[in-house]
Design a protein around this motif. Structure first.
Motif, PDB file in Angstrom:
ATOM      1  N   GLY A 105       0.648  -1.295  -0.403  1.00  0.00           N
ATOM      2  CA  GLY A 105      -0.218   0.214  -0.375  1.00  0.00           C
ATOM      3  C   GLY A 105       0.965   1.652   0.277  1.00  0.00           C
ATOM      4  O   GLY A 105       0.196   2.727  -0.310  1.00  0.00           O
ATOM      5  N   GLN A 106       2.375   1.218   0.380  1.00  0.00           N
ATOM      6  CA  GLN A 106       3.159   2.242   0.309  1.00  0.00           C
ATOM      7  C   GLN A 106       2.074   3.263   0.834  1.00  0.00           C
ATOM      8  O   GLN A 106       2.755   4.894   0.634  1.00  0.00           O
ATOM      9  N   PHE A 107       2.064   2.967   2.444  1.00  0.00           N
ATOM     10  CA  PHE A 107       1.883   3.949   3.424  1.00  0.00           C
ATOM     11  C   PHE A 107       2.487   5.165   4.430  1.00  0.00           C
ATOM     12  O   PHE A 107       3.864   4.082   3.848  1.00  0.00           O
ATOM     13  N   GLN A 108       2.456   6.222   3.850  1.00  0.00           N
ATOM     14  CA  GLN A 108       3.584   6.802   4.680  1.00  0.00           C
ATOM     15  C   GLN A 108       3.355   7.052   6.543  1.00  0.00           C
ATOM     16  O   GLN A 108       4.710   7.192   6.758  1.00  0.00           O
ATOM     17  N   ILE A 109       2.129   6.824   6.318  1.00  0.00           N
ATOM     18  CA  ILE A 109       1.922   6.806   8.331  1.00  0.00           C
ATOM     19  C   ILE A 109       0.911   5.951   8.358  1.00  0.00           C
ATOM     20  O   ILE A 109      -0.017   5.229   8.107  1.00  0.00           O
ATOM     21  N   VAL A 110       1.689   5.006   9.990  1.00  0.00           N
ATOM     22  CA  VAL A 110       0.550   4.043   9.763  1.00  0.00           C
ATOM     23  C   VAL A 110       0.123   4.634  11.074  1.00  0.00           C
ATOM     24  O   VAL A 110       0.619   5.189  12.086  1.00  0.00           O
ATOM     25  N   HIS A 111      -1.334   4.997  11.791  1.00  0.00           N
ATOM     26  CA  HIS A 111      -1.403   5.317  13.056  1.00  0.00           C
ATOM     27  C   HIS A 111      -2.664   3.964  13.567  1.00  0.00           C
ATOM     28  O   HIS A 111      -3.429   3.846  13.177  1.00  0.00           O
ATOM     29  N   THR A 112      -1.618   3.317  15.161  1.00  0.00           N
ATOM     30  CA  THR A 112      -2.611   2.346  15.455  1.00  0.00           C
ATOM     31  C   THR A 112      -3.508   2.675  16.809  1.00  0.00           C
ATOM     32  O   THR A 112      -3.301   4.022  17.065  1.00  0.00           O
ATOM     33  N   HIS A 113      -4.585   2.106  16.659  1.00  0.00           N
ATOM     34  CA  HIS A 113      -6.127   2.099  17.760  1.00  0.00           C
ATOM     35  C   HIS A 113      -6.148   1.685  18.657  1.00  0.00           C
ATOM     36  O   HIS A 113      -6.393   0.643  17.859  1.00  0.00           O
ATOM     37  N   LEU A 114      -5.749   1.314  19.525  1.00  0.00           N
ATOM     38  CA  LEU A 114      -5.935   0.321  20.971  1.00  0.00           C
ATOM     39  C   LEU A 114      -4.900  -0.814  20.880  1.00  0.00           C
ATOM     40  O   LEU A 114      -3.976  -1.091  19.555  1.00  0.00           O
ATOM     41  N   ILE A 115      -5.564  -1.380  22.060  1.00  0.00           N
ATOM     42  CA  ILE A 115      -3.759  -2.466  22.221  1.00  0.00           C
ATOM     43  C   ILE A 115      -3.564  -3.816  21.177  1.00  0.00           C
ATOM     44  O   ILE A 115      -2.264  -3.875  20.610  1.00  0.00           O
ATOM     45  N   HIS A 116      -5.047  -4.239  19.951  1.00  0.00           N
ATOM     46  CA  HIS A 116      -4.344  -5.601  19.792  1.00  0.00           C
ATOM     47  C   HIS A 116      -3.565  -4.651  18.335  1.00  0.00           C
ATOM     48  O   HIS A 116      -2.877  -5.506  17.797  1.00  0.00           O
ATOM     49  N   ALA A 117      -4.898  -3.782  17.976  1.00  0.00           N
ATOM     50  CA  ALA A 117      -3.841  -2.672  16.923  1.00  0.00           C
ATOM     51  C   ALA A 117      -2.526  -2.077  16.908  1.00  0.00           C
ATOM     52  O   ALA A 117      -1.033  -2.257  15.442  1.00  0.00           O
ATOM     53  N   ASP A 118      -1.896  -1.663  18.063  1.00  0.00           N
ATOM     54  CA  ASP A 118      -0.886  -1.096  19.027  1.00  0.00           C
ATOM     55  C   ASP A 118       0.261  -2.098  17.927  1.00  0.00           C
ATOM     56  O   ASP A 118       1.243  -2.077  17.874  1.00  0.00           O
ATOM     57  N   PHE A 119      -0.009  -3.469  18.878  1.00  0.00           N
ATOM     58  CA  PHE A 119       0.601  -4.691  18.520  1.00  0.00           C
ATOM     59  C   PHE A 119       0.849  -5.339  17.109  1.00  0.00           C
ATOM     60  O   PHE A 119       2.123  -4.547  16.776  1.00  0.00           O
ATOM     61  N   TYR A 120       0.098  -5.190  16.420  1.00  0.00           N
ATOM     62  CA  TYR A 120       0.043  -5.977  15.508  1.00  0.00           C
ATOM     63  C   TYR A 120       0.287  -5.306  14.913  1.00  0.00           C
ATOM     64  O   TYR A 120       1.733  -4.814  13.614  1.00  0.00           O
ATOM     65  N   GLY A 121       0.275  -3.924  14.528  1.00  0.00           N
ATOM     66  CA  GLY A 121      -0.021  -2.562  13.738  1.00  0.00           C
ATOM     67  C   GLY A 121       1.663  -2.010  13.932  1.00  0.00           C
ATOM     68  O   GLY A 121       2.408  -1.672  12.378  1.00  0.00           O
ATOM     69  N   THR A 122       2.581  -2.001  14.574  1.00  0.00           N
ATOM     70  CA  THR A 122       3.238  -0.938  14.901  1.00  0.00           C
ATOM     71  C   THR A 122       5.040  -2.238  14.351  1.00  0.00           C
ATOM     72  O   THR A 122       5.167  -1.821  13.649  1.00  0.00           O
ATOM     73  N   LEU A 123       4.200  -3.044  14.907  1.00  0.00           N
ATOM     74  CA  LEU A 123       5.140  -4.420  14.404  1.00  0.00           C
ATOM     75  C   LEU A 123       5.163  -4.953  12.805  1.00  0.00           C
ATOM     76  O   LEU A 123       6.299  -4.681  11.871  1.00  0.00           O
ATOM     77  N   ALA A 124       3.916  -5.007  12.161  1.00  0.00           N
ATOM     78  CA  ALA A 124       3.590  -4.579  10.869  1.00  0.00           C
ATOM     79  C   ALA A 124       4.500  -3.973   9.963  1.00  0.00           C
ATOM     80  O   ALA A 124       5.269  -3.415   8.896  1.00  0.00           O
ATOM     81  N   ALA A 125       4.711  -2.506  10.520  1.00  0.00           N
ATOM     82  CA  ALA A 125       4.699  -1.230  10.244  1.00  0.00           C
ATOM     83  C   ALA A 125       6.547  -1.124   9.992  1.00  0.00           C
ATOM     84  O   ALA A 125       6.990  -0.727   9.176  1.00  0.00           O
ATOM     85  N   LYS A 126       6.766  -1.545  11.193  1.00  0.00           N
ATOM     86  CA  LYS A 126       8.440  -1.226  10.777  1.00  0.00           C
ATOM     87  C   LYS A 126       8.936  -2.507  10.365  1.00  0.00           C
ATOM     88  O   LYS A 126      10.010  -1.922   9.743  1.00  0.00           O
ATOM     89  N   LEU A 127       7.876  -3.389   9.961  1.00  0.00           N
ATOM     90  CA  LEU A 127       8.525  -4.116   9.363  1.00  0.00           C
ATOM     91  C   LEU A 127       8.760  -4.174   7.731  1.00  0.00           C
ATOM     92  O   LEU A 127       9.427  -4.303   7.121  1.00  0.00           O
ATOM     93  N   ALA A 128       7.321  -3.633   7.666  1.00  0.00           N
ATOM     94  CA  ALA A 128       7.196  -2.775   6.224  1.00  0.00           C
ATOM     95  C   ALA A 128       8.244  -1.436   5.926  1.00  0.00           C
ATOM     96  O   ALA A 128       7.698  -0.971   4.985  1.00  0.00           O
ATOM     97  N   ARG A 129       8.966  -1.452   6.810  1.00  0.00           N
ATOM     98  CA  ARG A 129       9.354  -0.112   7.290  1.00  0.00           C
ATOM     99  C   ARG A 129       8.754   1.100   6.509  1.00  0.00           C
ATOM    100  O   ARG A 129       9.621   2.602   5.841  1.00  0.00           O
ATOM    101  N   VAL A 130       7.721   1.497   7.494  1.00  0.00           N
ATOM    102  CA  VAL A 130       6.863   2.892   7.286  1.00  0.00           C
ATOM    103  C   VAL A 130       7.681   4.127   7.880  1.00  0.00           C
ATOM    104  O   VAL A 130       8.180   3.763   9.323  1.00  0.00           O
ATOM    105  N   PRO A 131       7.565   5.195   6.985  1.00  0.00           N
ATOM    106  CA  PRO A 131       8.774   6.429   8.214  1.00  0.00           C
ATOM    107  C   PRO A 131       7.994   6.188   9.241  1.00  0.00           C
ATOM    108  O   PRO A 131       9.017   6.824  10.166  1.00  0.00           O
ATOM    109  N   ILE A 132       7.048   5.971   9.490  1.00  0.00           N
ATOM    110  CA  ILE A 132       6.076   7.409  10.698  1.00  0.00           C
ATOM    111  C   ILE A 132       5.377   6.294  10.814  1.00  0.00           C
ATOM    112  O   ILE A 132       4.379   6.351   9.884  1.00  0.00           O
ATOM    113  N   ILE A 133       5.281   6.377  12.241  1.00  0.00           N
ATOM    114  CA  ILE A 133       4.307   5.168  13.158  1.00  0.00           C
ATOM    115  C   ILE A 133       4.288   5.712  14.198  1.00  0.00           C
ATOM    116  O   ILE A 133       4.686   5.772  14.652  1.00  0.00           O
ATOM    117  N   VAL A 134       2.604   6.347  14.094  1.00  0.00           N
ATOM    118  CA  VAL A 134       1.862   7.031  15.327  1.00  0.00           C
ATOM    119  C   VAL A 134       1.091   5.661  16.547  1.00  0.00           C
ATOM    120  O   VAL A 134       0.512   5.196  16.196  1.00  0.00           O
TER     121      VAL A 134
END
Length: 123
Positions: A94-123
């Protein structure tokens, strides 16, 4: 013309775990439908157990009518390693520039997945 108007809108992915619609879900509805679509291209990925999908259909439709693409991602169990890798692949595609997660499950899965996908900005 301001600089930001010459650029493509920033692709922002919001990820949230949902069971139904209440506080955080209503906040996302207001936030995502109110963003300036000249500057931002928001998407929402909803993490949910299969049994909760029926009660989230109207919420999905409301956001899509406001121009926000919404996808469901089924969580098969409390710790779903396969979900992490599916999210990483889709975020990278999807070539997202920003990934913003909300609540604990999304924080866990979304943050790790975004880091692995090398997203430049993670909130």
């Amino acid at each position: 013309m301001p600089y930001f108007e010459k650029m493509n809108p920033s692709k922002i992915l919001h990820i949230s775990k949902m069971k139904g619609v209440s506080g955080s879900e209503n906040h996302l509805l207001t936030l995502l439908s109110g963003l300036d679509q000249q500057r931002f291209a928001p998407s929402l990925w909803i993490l949910a157990e299969a049994r909760h999908l029926p009660c989230l259909q109207a919420y999905k439709k409301t956001l899509e009518q406001a121009g926000v693409p919404v996808s469901f991602w089924v969580i098969h169990k409390y710790l779903d390693v396969g979900l992490l890798f599916r999210l990483r692949q889709a975020i990278a595609q999807g070539q997202f520039q920003i990934v913003h997660t909300h609540l604990i499950h999304a924080d866990f899965y979304g943050t790790l997945a975004a880091k692995l996908a090398r997203v430049p900005i993670i909130v």
